[in-house]
Design an enzyme around this catalytic site. Structure first.
Site, PDB file in Angstrom:
ATOM      1  CE  LYS A 126      13.882 -19.381 -20.318  1.00  0.00           C
ATOM      2  NZ  LYS A 126      12.484 -18.976 -19.985  1.00  0.00           N
ATOM      3  CG  LEU A 127      22.693 -18.805 -21.522  1.00  0.00           C
ATOM      4  CD1 LEU A 127      23.727 -19.819 -21.983  1.00  0.00           C
ATOM      5  CD2 LEU A 127      23.390 -17.561 -20.982  1.00  0.00           C
TER       6      LEU A 127
END
EC number: 2.2.1.2
Length: 317
Positions: A126-127
């Site tokens: 996740k970014l």
């Protein structure tokens, strides 16, 4: 009678949004998502304190950052024992404006998972959907590291993520709803402004339509729900990640859930693609007050929870 949750699963991949993995079995989700706030919440519960304590004990002389990475992997591997699909593990929000360090952290997390016997096909990194985060995803995706783009509040962010080849995006329905409801104040009318007219629901519908119109393969996973009606209004979305509280409500409900989104029944199709060079991206994001404010706030909240987690770890040394 078929539950609302079972009906939803006919149209949409259901994902559990929690660090409290003991709750997973009863809802039988395909995937699971975590974030810094959920992990912080989990490690303060008696059931999960031993995971935190063991991780600190095993790596007492290492850096706090090193220990946090191992803690994330410890939670992720436990979650994967309980679901057939993928788990999302988040890169430190304090790296949201640093492309190279985000890339490095994504690679490191995948290495740790692989060392624990978990294949990268079961992990989503996740970014934050900043320009820098999207560029990091572009690099990682080419290396076979799949990315889940979070803190997404606008079509321009979604368009940029799709062009970068991100595996999946997480548009935040509830936080969009929160912003518009707060702005409206006493003028807000739930009967009029909720349901199909909910600004968060409309945002995801617009993104879904954009992706399907132009043939993007990036998956759309609605996230951050406040009510079951927000969820059922998006039945048919590729995936929906849902908190245990709302999964419980859906499981207890026999309300009829009809499919609302489908590639075959798209409405209000966009005529052209969104321009997403860096200058256009930054201007369009800046031009949308809700998206700008919610992205900044989301990064601050996740970063603050990362600091709280560090303090918990340091107190156990």
């Amino acid at each position: 009678m078929t539950t609302a949750l079972d009906q939803l699963k006919q149209y949409t991949t259901v994902v559990a949004d929690t660090g409290d993995f003991q709750q997973l079995a009863q809802y039988k989700p395909q995937d699971a998502t975590t974030n810094p706030s959920l992990i912080l919440k989990a490690v303060q519960k008696d059931a999960y304190k031993p995971i935190l304590e063991k991780t600190v004990r095993d790596h007492r002389n290492e850096s706090t950052d090193f220990i946090i990475d191992r803690l994330l992997i410890a939670f992720g591997t436990e979650i994967l024992k309980l679901i057939p699909g993928r788990v999302s593990t988040e890169v430190d929000a304090r790296l949201s404006f640093d492309t190279q360090r985000s890339i490095d952290k994504g690679r490191e997390l995948i290495k740790l998972y692989e060392a624990a016997g978990v294949g990268r096909e079961r992990i989503l990194i996740k970014l934050a959907s900043t320009w820098e985060g999207i560029r990091a995803a572009e690099v990682l995706q080419k290396e076979g590291i799949k990315c889940n783009m979070t803190l997404l509040f606008s079509l321009v962010q979604a368009a940029a993520c799709a062009e970068a080849g991100a595996q999946l995006i997480s548009p935040f329905v509830g936080r969009i709803y929160d912003w518009y409801k707060k702005q409206a104040g006493a003028e807000w009318n739930e009967a009029r402004d909720g349901g199909a007219n909910d600004p968060g629901v409309q945002s995801v519908r617009r993104i879904y339509t954009y992706y399907k119109t132009f043939g993007y393969k990036t998956e759309v996973m609605g996230a951050s729900f406040r009510t079951t009606s927000q969820i059922t209004e998006l039945a048919g979305c590729d995936l929906l990640t849902i908190s245990p509280d709302l999964l419980q409500k859906l499981q207890e409900s026999n309300e009829t859930v009809a499919r609302k989104l489908s590639p075959e029944t798209l409405q209000d199709k966009p005529a052209e693609r969104v321009a997403i060079d860096e200058a256009s991206f930054r201007f369009q994001l800046n031009d949308e007050a809700m998206a700008t404010e919610k992205l900044a706030e989301g990064i601050r909240v996740f970063a603050a929870d990362a600091v709280k987690l560090e303090k918990l770890i340091d107190a156990l040394r």
